[in-house]
Design an enzyme around this catalytic site. Sequence first.
Site, short mmCIF file in Angstrom:
data_model
loop_
_atom_site.label_atom_id
_atom_site.label_comp_id
_atom_site.label_asym_id
_atom_site.label_seq_id
_atom_site.Cartn_x
_atom_site.Cartn_y
_atom_site.Cartn_z
N LYS A 43 -17.72 -5.81 7.10
CA LYS A 43 -16.47 -6.53 6.95
C LYS A 43 -15.76 -6.58 8.30
O LYS A 43 -15.51 -5.53 8.90
CB LYS A 43 -15.60 -5.79 5.90
N ARG A 82 -2.31 -6.19 -8.40
CA ARG A 82 -1.23 -7.14 -8.14
C ARG A 82 -1.19 -8.25 -9.16
O ARG A 82 -0.13 -8.65 -9.63
CB ARG A 82 -1.42 -7.76 -6.75
N SER A 134 -3.02 -7.56 3.06
CA SER A 134 -3.25 -7.38 4.50
C SER A 134 -3.64 -8.71 5.14
O SER A 134 -3.17 -9.05 6.23
CB SER A 134 -4.38 -6.37 4.76
N HIS A 177 0.84 -1.20 0.00
CA HIS A 177 0.00 0.00 0.00
C HIS A 177 0.88 1.26 0.00
O HIS A 177 0.62 2.20 -0.74
CB HIS A 177 -0.87 0.06 1.26
P1 ADP Z 1 -9.97 -3.26 -0.41
O1 ADP Z 1 -10.72 -3.94 0.71
O2 ADP Z 1 -10.63 -2.02 -0.92
O3 ADP Z 1 -9.48 -4.18 -1.51
P2 ADP Z 1 -7.24 -3.14 0.53
O4 ADP Z 1 -6.76 -2.36 1.71
O5 ADP Z 1 -7.10 -4.62 0.60
O6 ADP Z 1 -8.73 -2.67 0.35
O7 ADP Z 1 -6.53 -2.63 -0.80
C1 ADP Z 1 -6.64 -1.31 -1.25
C2 ADP Z 1 -6.02 -1.18 -2.63
O8 ADP Z 1 -4.63 -1.46 -2.56
C3 ADP Z 1 -6.57 -2.17 -3.67
O9 ADP Z 1 -6.63 -1.50 -4.91
C4 ADP Z 1 -5.54 -3.26 -3.69
O10 ADP Z 1 -5.52 -3.93 -4.95
C5 ADP Z 1 -4.27 -2.46 -3.48
N1 ADP Z 1 -3.17 -3.26 -2.93
C6 ADP Z 1 -3.20 -4.05 -1.84
N2 ADP Z 1 -2.00 -4.64 -1.64
C7 ADP Z 1 -1.20 -4.22 -2.66
C8 ADP Z 1 0.15 -4.53 -3.06
N3 ADP Z 1 0.89 -5.38 -2.36
N4 ADP Z 1 0.64 -3.93 -4.17
C9 ADP Z 1 -0.15 -3.09 -4.88
N5 ADP Z 1 -1.42 -2.78 -4.57
C10 ADP Z 1 -1.95 -3.34 -3.48
#
Ligand code: ADP
Length: 162
Positions: free
Chosen positions: A42, A91, A129, A18
């Site tokens: 969630k 990803r 996460s 992130h």
């Molecule tokens: P959500 O529940 O909205 O998917 P996340 O916190 O899991 O929220 O992810 C937010 C954004 O960050 C999403 O667009 C996700 O694809 C991106 N993201 C999460 N991990 C990574 C990573 N390791 N590299 C690039 N983008 C990521």
Amino acid sequence: MGKIAVYPGSFDPITKGHLDIIMRGSKLFDRLIVAVLKNQSKKSMFSIDERVDMLKQIARDIPNVEVDMFSGLLVDYCKDRKVNAIIRGLRAISDFEYELQMAQMNRQLNQEVETIFLTTSTQYSFLSSSLVKEVASLNGDISEFVPEIVLTELNKKLKGDV
Ligand code: ADP
């Protein structure tokens, strides 16, 4: 007027994947708002306030990044905050289908906002996460995957201190 982007997500908790998107996204816009989704349905490990607090500490040194929370429709938040673009990270192919669907729905709802995808840096392509939480709960070393503050807070949670 400057261009504003929002980077929405659950950030439960924020990972270095992130953070990489935040750093890169912040260079493309005059302002970047990292917006944490308040989602009652969630189940999260960290409360919304804990997630916002961690993000604020991490983003403190990046001058054009601010941290906020939102509930309801993202496009409504974008209207309120005069946001020009939504940033999301990609990803793998597995992210693509859901992200495409969301982007298209959001464009139907609000033609003024574009969704922009940043592809992950390869060293973080496997990071999520949920995987970080799982590895940490099994006593795995996650220090390479999350900012220091997250490591501290995760350890506290897992020890049952908070
Ligand atoms: P959500 O529940 O909205 O998917 P996340 O916190 O899991 O929220 O992810 C937010 C954004 O960050 C999403 O667009 C996700 O694809 C991106 N993201 C999460 N991990 C990574 C990573 N390791 N590299 C690039 N983008 C990521």
